[in-house]
Design a protein around this motif. Sequence first.
Motif, PDB file in Angstrom:
ATOM      1  N   LEU A 181       0.837  -1.197   0.000  1.00 62.10           N
ATOM      2  CA  LEU A 181       0.000   0.000   0.000  1.00 62.10           C
ATOM      3  C   LEU A 181       0.874   1.249   0.000  1.00 62.10           C
ATOM      4  N   ALA A 182       0.489   2.205  -0.806  1.00 63.99           N
ATOM      5  CA  ALA A 182       1.146   3.510  -0.765  1.00 63.99           C
ATOM      6  C   ALA A 182       0.379   4.421   0.186  1.00 63.99           C
ATOM      7  N   ALA A 183       1.121   5.187   0.954  1.00 64.65           N
ATOM      8  CA  ALA A 183       0.531   6.263   1.776  1.00 64.65           C
ATOM      9  C   ALA A 183       1.538   7.403   1.707  1.00 64.65           C
ATOM     10  N   THR A 184       1.529   8.074   0.598  1.00 62.69           N
ATOM     11  CA  THR A 184       2.580   9.049   0.334  1.00 62.69           C
ATOM     12  C   THR A 184       2.046  10.166  -0.567  1.00 62.69           C
ATOM     13  N   GLY A 185       2.928  11.080  -0.943  1.00 65.63           N
ATOM     14  CA  GLY A 185       2.532  12.152  -1.856  1.00 65.63           C
ATOM     15  C   GLY A 185       1.642  13.197  -1.200  1.00 65.63           C
ATOM     16  N   HIS A 186       1.803  13.406   0.101  1.00 66.65           N
ATOM     17  CA  HIS A 186       0.905  14.333   0.813  1.00 66.65           C
ATOM     18  C   HIS A 186       1.248  15.801   0.575  1.00 66.65           C
ATOM     19  N   HIS A 187       2.334  16.060  -0.132  1.00 63.60           N
ATOM     20  CA  HIS A 187       2.691  17.397  -0.616  1.00 63.60           C
ATOM     21  C   HIS A 187       2.619  18.427   0.514  1.00 63.60           C
ATOM     22  N   ARG A 188       1.695  19.408   0.443  1.00 66.66           N
ATOM     23  CA  ARG A 188       1.641  20.481   1.444  1.00 66.66           C
ATOM     24  C   ARG A 188       0.796  20.101   2.654  1.00 66.66           C
ATOM     25  N   HIS A 189       0.303  18.859   2.696  1.00 73.63           N
ATOM     26  CA  HIS A 189      -0.782  18.562   3.635  1.00 73.63           C
ATOM     27  C   HIS A 189      -0.521  17.353   4.545  1.00 73.63           C
ATOM     28  N   GLY A 190       0.744  16.989   4.705  1.00 82.28           N
ATOM     29  CA  GLY A 190       1.041  15.768   5.459  1.00 82.28           C
ATOM     30  C   GLY A 190       0.557  15.809   6.900  1.00 82.28           C
ATOM     31  N   ILE A 191       0.685  16.965   7.536  1.00 79.80           N
ATOM     32  CA  ILE A 191       0.323  17.004   8.963  1.00 79.80           C
ATOM     33  C   ILE A 191      -1.200  16.952   9.121  1.00 79.80           C
ATOM     34  N   VAL A 192      -1.921  17.760   8.354  1.00 81.02           N
ATOM     35  CA  VAL A 192      -3.383  17.741   8.502  1.00 81.02           C
ATOM     36  C   VAL A 192      -3.952  16.390   8.084  1.00 81.02           C
ATOM     37  N   LEU A 193      -3.330  15.728   7.117  1.00 82.53           N
ATOM     38  CA  LEU A 193      -3.885  14.462   6.634  1.00 82.53           C
ATOM     39  C   LEU A 193      -3.458  13.249   7.461  1.00 82.53           C
ATOM     40  N   THR A 194      -2.676  13.467   8.508  1.00 89.18           N
ATOM     41  CA  THR A 194      -2.183  12.318   9.285  1.00 89.18           C
ATOM     42  C   THR A 194      -3.307  11.476   9.903  1.00 89.18           C
ATOM     43  N   PRO A 195      -4.278  12.061  10.624  1.00 95.49           N
ATOM     44  CA  PRO A 195      -5.279  11.189  11.267  1.00 95.49           C
ATOM     45  C   PRO A 195      -6.107  10.382  10.274  1.00 95.49           C
ATOM     46  N   LEU A 196      -6.553  11.031   9.208  1.00 95.57           N
ATOM     47  CA  LEU A 196      -7.426  10.330   8.250  1.00 95.57           C
ATOM     48  C   LEU A 196      -6.644   9.266   7.482  1.00 95.57           C
ATOM     49  N   THR A 197      -5.438   9.619   7.044  1.00 98.47           N
ATOM     50  CA  THR A 197      -4.640   8.632   6.322  1.00 98.47           C
ATOM     51  C   THR A 197      -4.441   7.392   7.178  1.00 98.47           C
ATOM     52  N   ALA A 198      -4.111   7.611   8.453  1.00 99.26           N
ATOM     53  CA  ALA A 198      -3.856   6.473   9.339  1.00 99.26           C
ATOM     54  C   ALA A 198      -5.107   5.613   9.507  1.00 99.26           C
ATOM     55  N   ASP A 199      -6.248   6.252   9.725  1.00 99.57           N
ATOM     56  CA  ASP A 199      -7.491   5.480   9.909  1.00 99.57           C
ATOM     57  C   ASP A 199      -7.852   4.702   8.648  1.00 99.57           C
ATOM     58  N   LEU A 200      -7.782   5.376   7.502  1.00 98.41           N
ATOM     59  CA  LEU A 200      -8.224   4.724   6.255  1.00 98.41           C
ATOM     60  C   LEU A 200      -7.300   3.568   5.873  1.00 98.41           C
ATOM     61  N   ILE A 201      -5.996   3.765   6.053  1.00 96.47           N
ATOM     62  CA  ILE A 201      -5.065   2.700   5.680  1.00 96.47           C
ATOM     63  C   ILE A 201      -5.171   1.533   6.669  1.00 96.47           C
ATOM     64  N   ALA A 202      -5.284   1.826   7.955  1.00 95.35           N
ATOM     65  CA  ALA A 202      -5.424   0.737   8.937  1.00 95.35           C
ATOM     66  C   ALA A 202      -6.715  -0.044   8.693  1.00 95.35           C
ATOM     67  N   ASP A 203      -7.805   0.673   8.412  1.00 94.05           N
ATOM     68  CA  ASP A 203      -9.075  -0.013   8.138  1.00 94.05           C
ATOM     69  C   ASP A 203      -8.979  -0.864   6.871  1.00 94.05           C
ATOM     70  N   LEU A 204      -8.312  -0.343   5.866  1.00 93.31           N
ATOM     71  CA  LEU A 204      -8.165  -1.103   4.619  1.00 93.31           C
ATOM     72  C   LEU A 204      -7.389  -2.395   4.870  1.00 93.31           C
ATOM     73  N   ILE A 205      -6.345  -2.312   5.679  1.00 90.77           N
ATOM     74  CA  ILE A 205      -5.544  -3.503   5.969  1.00 90.77           C
ATOM     75  C   ILE A 205      -6.385  -4.541   6.715  1.00 90.77           C
ATOM     76  N   VAL A 206      -7.180  -4.073   7.652  1.00 86.87           N
ATOM     77  CA  VAL A 206      -7.949  -5.015   8.482  1.00 86.87           C
ATOM     78  C   VAL A 206      -9.135  -5.596   7.708  1.00 86.87           C
ATOM     79  N   THR A 207      -9.839  -4.762   6.953  1.00 83.09           N
ATOM     80  CA  THR A 207     -11.093  -5.218   6.328  1.00 83.09           C
ATOM     81  C   THR A 207     -10.912  -5.665   4.883  1.00 83.09           C
ATOM     82  N   GLY A 208      -9.882  -5.154   4.221  1.00 84.74           N
ATOM     83  CA  GLY A 208      -9.717  -5.439   2.791  1.00 84.74           C
ATOM     84  C   GLY A 208     -10.637  -4.616   1.915  1.00 84.74           C
ATOM     85  N   THR A 209     -11.440  -3.758   2.538  1.00 76.69           N
ATOM     86  CA  THR A 209     -12.395  -2.953   1.764  1.00 76.69           C
ATOM     87  C   THR A 209     -12.018  -1.481   1.844  1.00 76.69           C
TER      88      THR A 209
END
Length: 381
Positions: free
Chosen positions: A329-357
């Motif tokens: 899985l890629a979780a990169t390319g956050h450009h100017r927004h890495g800090i603000v996007l940290t919580p959502l990126t983490a939740d979405l990627i963790a959920d994807l790993i656990v559920t596959g959806t």
Amino acid sequence: MLTRDPSSTGGVKKGPFLAPDVAVVGAGPIGLAIAWRCAARGLRVVVHDPDPGSGASHVAAGMLAPVAEAYFGEQELTRLLTESAARWPAFAEELAEASGADLGYRTEGTLLVGLTADDLAEARRLWAYQQGLGLPVTPSRPSELRDREPALAPRVRGGAVAATDHQVDPRRLVPALRAAATAAGVTLLPTLVERLSDVDAGVTVVAAGCGAAALTGMPVRPVKGQVLRLRAPGAGAPCFRHVIRGYADGEHVYLVPRDSGEVVVGATVEERTDPTVTAGAVLRLLRAAVDLVPELAEYDLVETLAGMRPGTPDNAPILGPLPGRADVLAATGHHRHGIVLTPLTADLIADLIVTGTPDPLLAPFAPDRFAAEEDSHGRDR
Ligand code: GLY
């Protein structure tokens, strides 16, 4: 998404470690937050990074600015920023509790200002666009702005308030995430991962910022930003409390005050990869800063730094499985927004790993939107 029995053993190839369910490459805020969230979901997680927190987050100002950074033509990205910013209060509270650390999370809001009539005309176009999206931008008269921040220059012609654009200190965030992740059972290893084939895990998450290009073939490019740090004299607090983002004689500048007395002044946006701090950039940033808040001329200049934002062709992050590689899985390319996007990126990627959806929010940011570019790079995986 997990493709094998999570209780099986193995290891980073040629190493003595037990196989993790998840290996994260990159210990910046994104990688650490993903690791923390995965561990909280019961997964065994390893993070590889020889120098955690040394990338873009070390330079970043930490603005959580889905409103001020809602730019023309980026509606899908703006939706993602808004959703992630909405998760920040709970994320900050949970992280502060888990780590015992003060993140420097502050909610005074952001003042958007224009120095001259031309600056104001340019700014107003963007504010009108942002208001059209339903974002909370409230125009303010100069006197109202100075009531909020008396340190603003009398020359400031006008502005607006983005009350929901907050800030956090990235240099506090990274150690807090390390502490929380470690407490949750994550293993941090100083491994420099040069090829994905060197990692053995159920799922590998590439959260390596600009380094993701060489690892994955994704079109992530460094976008240089020069940033200054000032310090208020006499160990006092800065002379203003809001984040101030301004247009000053055609320069775009932001001023981010910290309780410690630090003021972050940023930033250039340059399509260059050299780490040089240039006299011209320092001059322009300081001139714009002092034009907006004259008292800053009395501050100490304590740091000048250039960092690399991980940019992408559409300025949006790359989130999800690499084409043909459900286990990477890629979780990169956050450009100017890495800090603000940290919580959502983490939740979405963790959920994807656990559920596959994949959550529907991920759809516009899938790696396969760049399939043509990736094919032409033809990197080793
Ligand atoms: N988000 C601020 C910057 O990239 O300069």
